[in-house]
Design a protein around this motif. Structure first.
Motif, mmCIF file in Angstrom:
data_model
loop_
_atom_site.group_PDB
_atom_site.id
_atom_site.type_symbol
_atom_site.label_atom_id
_atom_site.label_comp_id
_atom_site.label_asym_id
_atom_site.label_seq_id
_atom_site.Cartn_x
_atom_site.Cartn_y
_atom_site.Cartn_z
ATOM 1 N N PHE A 281 0.810 -1.215 0.000
ATOM 2 C CA PHE A 281 0.000 0.000 0.000
ATOM 3 C C PHE A 281 0.844 1.266 0.000
ATOM 4 O O PHE A 281 0.306 2.365 0.084
ATOM 5 C CB PHE A 281 -0.924 -0.006 1.228
ATOM 6 C CG PHE A 281 -1.749 -1.244 1.352
ATOM 7 C CD1 PHE A 281 -2.872 -1.427 0.554
ATOM 8 C CD2 PHE A 281 -1.405 -2.255 2.232
ATOM 9 C CE1 PHE A 281 -3.637 -2.568 0.657
ATOM 10 C CE2 PHE A 281 -2.173 -3.398 2.352
ATOM 11 C CZ PHE A 281 -3.291 -3.560 1.556
ATOM 12 N N ARG A 282 2.161 1.099 -0.088
ATOM 13 C CA ARG A 282 3.020 2.265 -0.119
ATOM 14 C C ARG A 282 3.340 2.675 -1.542
ATOM 15 O O ARG A 282 3.317 1.864 -2.468
ATOM 16 C CB ARG A 282 4.321 1.994 0.647
ATOM 17 C CG ARG A 282 4.125 1.825 2.150
ATOM 18 C CD ARG A 282 5.449 1.644 2.861
ATOM 19 N NE ARG A 282 5.282 1.413 4.293
ATOM 20 C CZ ARG A 282 6.278 1.187 5.139
ATOM 21 N NH1 ARG A 282 7.524 1.158 4.672
ATOM 22 N NH2 ARG A 282 6.030 0.986 6.421
ATOM 23 N N ARG A 283 3.700 3.936 -1.695
ATOM 24 C CA ARG A 283 4.023 4.458 -3.020
ATOM 25 C C ARG A 283 5.393 3.996 -3.479
ATOM 26 O O ARG A 283 5.609 3.728 -4.662
ATOM 27 C CB ARG A 283 3.967 5.987 -2.983
ATOM 28 C CG ARG A 283 4.288 6.676 -4.290
ATOM 29 C CD ARG A 283 3.984 8.158 -4.213
ATOM 30 N NE ARG A 283 4.373 8.853 -5.420
ATOM 31 C CZ ARG A 283 5.491 9.547 -5.563
ATOM 32 N NH1 ARG A 283 6.349 9.629 -4.539
ATOM 33 N NH2 ARG A 283 5.775 10.155 -6.694
ATOM 34 N N SER A 284 6.340 3.890 -2.544
ATOM 35 C CA SER A 284 7.710 3.517 -2.885
ATOM 36 C C SER A 284 8.040 2.150 -2.304
ATOM 37 O O SER A 284 7.703 1.861 -1.147
ATOM 38 C CB SER A 284 8.686 4.579 -2.363
ATOM 39 O OG SER A 284 10.018 4.226 -2.659
ATOM 40 N N VAL A 285 8.681 1.320 -3.109
ATOM 41 C CA VAL A 285 9.101 -0.019 -2.684
ATOM 42 C C VAL A 285 10.615 -0.101 -2.855
ATOM 43 O O VAL A 285 11.132 0.066 -3.967
ATOM 44 C CB VAL A 285 8.410 -1.118 -3.522
ATOM 45 C CG1 VAL A 285 8.899 -2.491 -3.103
ATOM 46 C CG2 VAL A 285 6.901 -1.010 -3.399
ATOM 47 N N PRO A 286 11.366 -0.358 -1.784
ATOM 48 C CA PRO A 286 12.836 -0.412 -1.906
ATOM 49 C C PRO A 286 13.293 -1.710 -2.551
ATOM 50 O O PRO A 286 12.637 -2.747 -2.466
ATOM 51 C CB PRO A 286 13.300 -0.312 -0.444
ATOM 52 C CG PRO A 286 12.171 -0.897 0.347
ATOM 53 C CD PRO A 286 10.915 -0.529 -0.390
ATOM 54 N N LEU A 287 14.431 -1.641 -3.213
ATOM 55 C CA LEU A 287 15.080 -2.809 -3.811
ATOM 56 C C LEU A 287 16.310 -3.178 -2.976
ATOM 57 O O LEU A 287 16.888 -2.340 -2.271
ATOM 58 C CB LEU A 287 15.487 -2.510 -5.251
ATOM 59 C CG LEU A 287 14.345 -2.157 -6.217
ATOM 60 C CD1 LEU A 287 14.914 -1.782 -7.593
ATOM 61 C CD2 LEU A 287 13.358 -3.296 -6.341
ATOM 62 N N GLY A 291 18.200 0.604 -4.892
ATOM 63 C CA GLY A 291 17.266 1.362 -5.713
ATOM 64 C C GLY A 291 15.852 1.328 -5.140
ATOM 65 O O GLY A 291 15.612 0.862 -4.023
ATOM 66 N N ALA A 292 14.902 1.809 -5.929
ATOM 67 C CA ALA A 292 13.525 1.855 -5.454
ATOM 68 C C ALA A 292 12.578 1.890 -6.645
ATOM 69 O O ALA A 292 12.938 2.329 -7.756
ATOM 70 C CB ALA A 292 13.292 3.073 -4.568
ATOM 71 N N LEU A 293 11.345 1.406 -6.414
ATOM 72 C CA LEU A 293 10.256 1.494 -7.385
ATOM 73 C C LEU A 293 9.212 2.475 -6.855
ATOM 74 O O LEU A 293 8.835 2.400 -5.684
ATOM 75 C CB LEU A 293 9.602 0.132 -7.602
ATOM 76 C CG LEU A 293 10.494 -1.007 -8.108
ATOM 77 C CD1 LEU A 293 9.692 -2.297 -8.197
ATOM 78 C CD2 LEU A 293 11.086 -0.657 -9.458
ATOM 79 N N VAL A 294 8.761 3.365 -7.706
ATOM 80 C CA VAL A 294 7.772 4.371 -7.318
ATOM 81 C C VAL A 294 6.514 4.144 -8.157
ATOM 82 O O VAL A 294 6.567 4.224 -9.396
ATOM 83 C CB VAL A 294 8.303 5.802 -7.512
ATOM 84 C CG1 VAL A 294 7.249 6.818 -7.102
ATOM 85 C CG2 VAL A 294 9.581 6.000 -6.708
ATOM 86 N N ALA A 329 12.626 -5.568 -12.655
ATOM 87 C CA ALA A 329 11.677 -6.359 -13.434
ATOM 88 C C ALA A 329 11.071 -7.471 -12.592
ATOM 89 O O ALA A 329 9.858 -7.714 -12.633
ATOM 90 C CB ALA A 329 12.379 -6.919 -14.670
ATOM 91 N N ALA A 330 11.892 -8.170 -11.832
ATOM 92 C CA ALA A 330 11.375 -9.252 -10.983
ATOM 93 C C ALA A 330 10.436 -8.712 -9.911
ATOM 94 O O ALA A 330 9.379 -9.305 -9.625
ATOM 95 C CB ALA A 330 12.539 -10.004 -10.348
ATOM 96 N N GLU A 331 10.786 -7.574 -9.309
ATOM 97 C CA GLU A 331 9.942 -7.008 -8.254
ATOM 98 C C GLU A 331 8.644 -6.414 -8.818
ATOM 99 O O GLU A 331 7.585 -6.481 -8.178
ATOM 100 C CB GLU A 331 10.723 -5.933 -7.494
ATOM 101 C CG GLU A 331 9.985 -5.331 -6.321
ATOM 102 C CD GLU A 331 9.672 -6.349 -5.235
ATOM 103 O OE1 GLU A 331 8.705 -6.141 -4.479
ATOM 104 O OE2 GLU A 331 10.400 -7.359 -5.142
#
Length: 659
Positions: A281-287, A291-294, A329-331
């Motif tokens: 439910f968060r906007r940003s997901v850390p790798l 790095g991070a996904l937004v 890509a995997a995440e």
């Protein structure tokens, strides 16, 4: 050496009646997550007896009342012409030729309501089982696309040997690849009996819920359970018994994999899932690499931005970009399943120059989507570094089940500054005040906005109050939104609208002012008369009246005046003590003295009119010198009658022009 098999678990948490959760974990990593709340239960798969409310020819669709808050949307391509053929001689392909208003029909929900969109309905029915999907009134057959060609060929031969009812179709699910023919027959028999019960209940009057899908727990086991799952843990005893009964009917040989969890520690906490669930439910997901996904979701699409963030730059920048994109890509494939993102998804990867690296990232993205049960379509990475994915939404948006829009910002994520909100209040206030019809206006605004307006904009408020004659009141209220305001107005009455700025005095005030002025003039005149008497007759001052009288004729010379003075002693006894005569004679004597003598200085005097009694029958003017002139008039001789009449006539005719 063979690779070690990864341990997979299905965890079911239903300890609270308000919420049910199902998770599939592989080696401690959350792979699948489903949630359902008591007030947002999915209606997908439900079958209703509905009634058509309206038929939209322009949309080629109709809205059907199914007894819910919203009417369902039934488009033309979801109308089964075998069930609803064209009426009469009308051609096929137009919704108004097949359906009409107030018509009752059986429909099934194929997509839940989302946002402002109503639920989507269909007359192509499908009843899912463990291995098969029954499609009444549709004789087509199919096999899951996730199976390879060898498995598909084997299942096709098995389908041909099954006793399928006439007019019905069958679709083999992915789980049917490992099922025996007996298991498929048992599943078919169960679905056929279920449809017979639905048709019998469809005779009820619309709107009516005919068939309701199973609970989240049973649906998850039916749709998500695979042989790779080693164990099912349930933390509620009643739900555990329900699952046991389901396995006895559908999967009796797998019943031993279901266990009742009785630990003191919460089930999801024991497997470290709560933190992973929060990232959904968060906007940003850390790798892991730094790095991070937004993720940003809009009405049209969902954008995913890949940021290198604090990744360590090892070697060439191209290698760093490739490493970050492969991990992303995997995440992304995992997050698409967990968030159940539907519609258009646009991914912005880190730019790469070498085409082989681009192809490698595209391959990794396709591999990550193979585990997804939803239908999807994927494109190649464009020259701008963007990849587009179109994905089917299977369930309601998970975010809407646990979160609501922020009451302060209404879901936008930002609010106005105090200055901007205050200026907006002033503009709206000025727009209303300039009409000039308000007696009073009150504005209720947030505390911080009220303080700014009263401190920084007090001069403007005071100027508007004075210019438009309006009372402006600012109230502060805690708890209001920054850009929220309430306006209360009091319109000026019509009588007060035409009130003059300068009011005319009343009659009594005017008379009082005149009398006061007259008293001042009388006192001044009395002093002047005494000064003139002291000088005697040698140098009488010429008096100029405000109202000019007709001048004496030439015959009334200074000699006549002297003769009149000489005769004063002889005729004094015959003088009548008449106030009218005295005043007239006084005026005549003054006029003669003014013409006969040379006055070095003219003095302007004001006279007043006195109304006499009706017996006199005329108005005369008396001098304005007060008591001194009255005494002088008493000493003057009485004028002849002819002279009095002439003077009266002159007074009525008005002043003559000067010679």
């Amino acid at each position: 050496m063979s690779e070690k098999k990864k341990r997979s678990l299905m965890l079911i948490n239903v300890t609270h009646a308000e919420e049910s959760r199902v998770a599939i974990v592989t080696e401690g990593v959350l792979e699948t997550f489903e949630i359902e709340t008591f007030d947002h239960r999915s209606t997908k798969g439900n079958i209703y007896k509905g009634k058509i409310e309206t038929v939209h020819v322009g949309l080629q669709a109709c809205f059907v009342d199914i007894g819910d808050e919203r009417a369902g949307f039934l488009p033309l391509d979801e109308v089964n012409f075998k069930i609803h053929p064209a009426r009469g001689d009308q051609s096929r392909g137009r919704i108004e030729h097949h359906l009409q208003r107030n018509q009752e029909l059986l429909v099934q929900v194929v997509r839940d309501a989302y946002g402002s969109k109503p639920p989507t309905l269909s007359t192509y029915f499908s009843l899912p089982g463990r291995y098969l999907v029954l499609t009444p009134h549709d004789s087509s057959a199919g096999i899951s696309r996730k199976l390879d060609d060898k498995q598909r060929e084997k299942l096709r031969k098995t389908l041909d040997s099954l006793p399928t009812p006439e007019g019905f179709g069958l679709i083999v699910r992915t789980a049917g690849a490992t099922a025996t023919k007996a298991e498929l027959q048992r599943d078919l028999k169960y679905l056929t009996r279920l449809w017979e019960k639905i048709e019998a209940a469809a005779q009820l009057r619309a709107p009516k819920l005919i068939y309701q899908e199973r609970s989240l727990v049973i649906r998850a086991i039916r749709d998500l359970y695979t042989p790779e799952i080693d164990e099912i843990l349930v933390d509620d005893e009643e739900t555990w018994r329900e699952i046991q009964q389901f396995f006895e009917i559908v999967l009796p040989h797998k019943k031993k994999t279901v266990h009742f969890y009785q630990g003191e520690r919460p089930l999801f906490n024991k497997h470290n899932l709560e933190e992973q669930i929060e990232y959904i439910f968060r906007r940003s997901v850390p790798l892991e690499s730094g790095g991070a996904l937004v993720f940003d979701t809009t009405e049209a699409l969902t954008s995913v931005d890949v940021n290198s963030g604090r990744m360590r730059h090892e070697g060439h920048i191209e290698d760093t970009a490739l490493k970050a994109n492969l991990e992303a890509a995997a995440e992304i494939g995992r997050q698409l399943r967990l968030r159940d993102l539907g519609g258009l998804v646009v991914i912005d990867f880190i730019d790469m120059r070498q085409s082989k690296n681009v192809r490698q990232v595209e391959k990794a993205m396709k591999e990550a989507l193979k585990k997804d049960k939803a239908r999807y379509d994927i494109t190649r990475i464009s020259r701008l570094g963007l990849m587009e994915i179109s994905r089917q939404r299977l369930n309601p948006n998970k975010t809407s089940l646990r979160y609501t829009d922020c009451p302060t910002c209404d879901g936008t994520g930002s609010i106005k500054t105090v200055e901007a909100a205050a200026l907006g209040v002033l503009r709206r206030l000025q727009t209303r005040v300039v009409k000039g019809d308000l007696e009073r206006i009150e504005v209720v605004v947030p505390q911080e906005v009220a303080e700014y307006v009263l401190n920084a904009k007090r001069r403007e408020l005071a100027r508007w109050e004075e210019r438009f004659d309006t009372r402006i009141v600012i109230h502060a209220r805690a708890g209001m939104k920054r850009d929220e305001m309430e306006v209360l107005t009091e319109v000026r009455s019509k009588s007060s609208e035409h009130r003059p700025v300068v009011a005319a005095p009343v009659h009594s005030e005017i008379m009082a002012a005149i009398e006061e002025e007259q008293e001042d003039e009388d006192a001044t005149g009395a002093g002047s008369s005494e000064a003139a008497g002291a000088e005697g007759s040698e140098a009488p001052k010429k008096k100029r009246r405000r109202r000019r009288r007709r001048r004496k004729k030439s015959v009334l010379t200074s000699e006549a005046s002297e003769g009149a003075d000489a005769a004063e002693g002889n005729e004094a006894e015959e003088v009548t003590e008449s106030p009218v005569a005295e005043e007239i004679e006084a005026g005549a004597d003054e006029g003669a003295g003014a013409e006969g003598s040379e006055a070095p200085k003219k003095k302007r005097r004001r006279r007043r009119r006195r109304k006499k009694s009706a017996s006199n029958g005329a108005e005369v003017e008396a001098g304005g010198d007060g008591q001194a002139e009255v005494e002088a008039a008493k000493q003057a001789p009485v004028a002849p009658l002819a002279a009095v009449s002439a003077l009266d006539a002159d007074a009525e005719q008005g002043p003559h022009p000067r010679p």
